[in-house]
Design a protein around this motif. Sequence first.
Motif, PDB file in Angstrom:
ATOM      1  N   ASP A  83       1.696   6.236  -6.836  1.00  0.00           N
ATOM      2  CA  ASP A  83       0.985   7.403  -7.631  1.00  0.00           C
ATOM      3  C   ASP A  83       1.789   8.649  -7.216  1.00  0.00           C
ATOM      4  O   ASP A  83       1.205   9.524  -7.884  1.00  0.00           O
ATOM      5  CB  ASP A  83      -0.464   7.255  -6.695  1.00  0.00           C
ATOM      6  CG  ASP A  83      -1.159   6.225  -7.275  1.00  0.00           C
ATOM      7  OD1 ASP A  83      -0.431   6.005  -8.742  1.00  0.00           O
ATOM      8  OD2 ASP A  83      -1.883   5.270  -6.011  1.00  0.00           O
ATOM      9  N   ARG A 126      -1.159  -0.517  -9.832  1.00  0.00           N
ATOM     10  CA  ARG A 126      -2.135  -1.395  -9.283  1.00  0.00           C
ATOM     11  C   ARG A 126      -1.202  -2.059  -8.327  1.00  0.00           C
ATOM     12  O   ARG A 126      -0.514  -2.554  -8.497  1.00  0.00           O
ATOM     13  CB  ARG A 126      -2.557  -1.667 -10.221  1.00  0.00           C
ATOM     14  CG  ARG A 126      -2.625  -2.499 -11.364  1.00  0.00           C
ATOM     15  CD  ARG A 126      -2.720  -3.884 -12.541  1.00  0.00           C
ATOM     16  NE  ARG A 126      -2.000  -3.987 -12.875  1.00  0.00           N
ATOM     17  CZ  ARG A 126      -1.741  -5.464 -13.051  1.00  0.00           C
ATOM     18  NH1 ARG A 126      -2.364  -6.058 -11.490  1.00  0.00           N
ATOM     19  NH2 ARG A 126      -0.814  -5.939 -13.806  1.00  0.00           N
ATOM     20  N   GLU A 166       0.161   4.093 -15.218  1.00  0.00           N
ATOM     21  CA  GLU A 166      -0.428   3.731 -14.076  1.00  0.00           C
ATOM     22  C   GLU A 166      -0.200   2.237 -13.092  1.00  0.00           C
ATOM     23  O   GLU A 166       1.104   1.717 -13.039  1.00  0.00           O
ATOM     24  CB  GLU A 166      -1.392   2.029 -15.271  1.00  0.00           C
ATOM     25  CG  GLU A 166      -2.252   1.320 -13.676  1.00  0.00           C
ATOM     26  CD  GLU A 166      -2.989   0.363 -15.103  1.00  0.00           C
ATOM     27  OE1 GLU A 166      -4.957  -0.343 -14.291  1.00  0.00           O
ATOM     28  OE2 GLU A 166      -2.345  -0.153 -15.671  1.00  0.00           O
ATOM     29  N   ALA A 198       0.762   3.716  -3.391  1.00  0.00           N
ATOM     30  CA  ALA A 198       0.765   5.689  -2.303  1.00  0.00           C
ATOM     31  C   ALA A 198       2.299   6.015  -3.128  1.00  0.00           C
ATOM     32  O   ALA A 198       1.686   7.609  -3.233  1.00  0.00           O
ATOM     33  CB  ALA A 198       0.468   5.622  -1.391  1.00  0.00           C
ATOM     34  N   ASP A 234       0.859  -1.321  -0.236  1.00  0.00           N
ATOM     35  CA  ASP A 234      -0.215  -0.201  -0.209  1.00  0.00           C
ATOM     36  C   ASP A 234       0.452   1.457   0.119  1.00  0.00           C
ATOM     37  O   ASP A 234       0.039   2.149  -0.521  1.00  0.00           O
ATOM     38  CB  ASP A 234      -0.128  -0.355   1.357  1.00  0.00           C
ATOM     39  CG  ASP A 234      -2.205  -1.077   0.764  1.00  0.00           C
ATOM     40  OD1 ASP A 234      -2.258  -1.702   0.054  1.00  0.00           O
ATOM     41  OD2 ASP A 234      -2.555  -1.799   2.092  1.00  0.00           O
ATOM     42  N   ARG A 238      -5.380   4.176  -1.592  1.00  0.00           N
ATOM     43  CA  ARG A 238      -6.286   3.856  -2.147  1.00  0.00           C
ATOM     44  C   ARG A 238      -7.967   3.677  -1.234  1.00  0.00           C
ATOM     45  O   ARG A 238      -7.242   3.437  -0.256  1.00  0.00           O
ATOM     46  CB  ARG A 238      -6.038   3.296  -3.510  1.00  0.00           C
ATOM     47  CG  ARG A 238      -5.959   3.045  -4.336  1.00  0.00           C
ATOM     48  CD  ARG A 238      -4.805   2.472  -5.219  1.00  0.00           C
ATOM     49  NE  ARG A 238      -3.805   3.286  -6.157  1.00  0.00           N
ATOM     50  CZ  ARG A 238      -3.585   2.988  -6.983  1.00  0.00           C
ATOM     51  NH1 ARG A 238      -3.439   1.031  -7.663  1.00  0.00           N
ATOM     52  NH2 ARG A 238      -2.406   3.116  -7.403  1.00  0.00           N
ATOM     53  N   VAL A 239      -8.936   3.888  -1.829  1.00  0.00           N
ATOM     54  CA  VAL A 239     -10.234   3.461  -0.787  1.00  0.00           C
ATOM     55  C   VAL A 239      -9.971   1.985  -0.047  1.00  0.00           C
ATOM     56  O   VAL A 239      -9.888   1.850   0.592  1.00  0.00           O
ATOM     57  CB  VAL A 239     -11.538   3.475  -1.011  1.00  0.00           C
ATOM     58  CG1 VAL A 239     -12.256   2.871  -0.370  1.00  0.00           C
ATOM     59  CG2 VAL A 239     -11.244   4.866  -1.868  1.00  0.00           C
ATOM     60  N   ASN A 240      -9.714   1.498  -1.205  1.00  0.00           N
ATOM     61  CA  ASN A 240      -9.148  -0.361  -0.955  1.00  0.00           C
ATOM     62  C   ASN A 240      -7.938  -0.765   0.159  1.00  0.00           C
ATOM     63  O   ASN A 240      -7.662  -2.245  -0.231  1.00  0.00           O
ATOM     64  CB  ASN A 240      -9.031  -1.454  -1.912  1.00  0.00           C
ATOM     65  CG  ASN A 240      -8.436  -1.177  -2.618  1.00  0.00           C
ATOM     66  OD1 ASN A 240      -7.471  -0.072  -2.515  1.00  0.00           O
ATOM     67  ND2 ASN A 240      -8.645  -1.999  -3.856  1.00  0.00           N
ATOM     68  N   HIS A 299      -2.465   9.433  -1.056  1.00  0.00           N
ATOM     69  CA  HIS A 299      -3.156   8.755  -2.187  1.00  0.00           C
ATOM     70  C   HIS A 299      -3.077   6.898  -1.722  1.00  0.00           C
ATOM     71  O   HIS A 299      -3.002   6.380  -2.945  1.00  0.00           O
ATOM     72  CB  HIS A 299      -1.467   8.754  -2.566  1.00  0.00           C
ATOM     73  CG  HIS A 299      -0.894  10.078  -3.369  1.00  0.00           C
ATOM     74  ND1 HIS A 299      -1.623  11.047  -4.544  1.00  0.00           N
ATOM     75  CD2 HIS A 299      -0.456  11.191  -2.432  1.00  0.00           C
ATOM     76  CE1 HIS A 299      -0.807  12.011  -4.752  1.00  0.00           C
ATOM     77  NE2 HIS A 299      -0.557  11.851  -3.859  1.00  0.00           N
TER      78      HIS A 299
END
Length: 176
Positions: A15, A26, A24, A12, A8, A167-169, A165
């Motif tokens: 990003d 991911r 991208e 972040a 994570d 992510r929600v998940n 940065h």
Amino acid sequence: MQLAQVLDVIAAALDASGHPDIAEVRRYGQGTEQSPGGVAVRWQYGNGASSYLADSRLKVESVLPTPARIPAPQEKLSRLPVFVVQLLDVAQPTDVIRSWELVALADIGPKGQSGTVPAGVRLVGADGKAIVLHATYGSGQIKEPEIDPHPEYQIPSEVTSWKKHLRVNAPSAAQR
């Protein structure tokens, strides 16, 4: 420290980097033994060229100094781990990761250079647990540039705000 937290933070920071070569970023997998995880970066060049950092059980051959510049796109194996270590040096996510270092891994590297080139990142969590991530890559149909197309790029200070940065998940690192 859990693998998911590390991934994570790295996603972040990538990003937040705003690097013009990154198309991208991911996360994949859950970062568990049943669902190993990693971070994937799809580059702007190479018609789908991607680099990955994933959980590894490979033996660390040696710790390497971090280069001042990100390797050129043709140095596919080293490009992502070097950039991630550079980002972590700026982001300083010490509430999750206590230390990080660029490493060469056993049996990984170009022919004749196995175990001597940057091929992974060793991270030690705030709890003292170590995790090693190894780099892999997949090339697109177009050859990667031989020289860095963005030599002027500098890691922005916004990387220190990596938590924005997440992510929600990906709540695992934000909870620290």
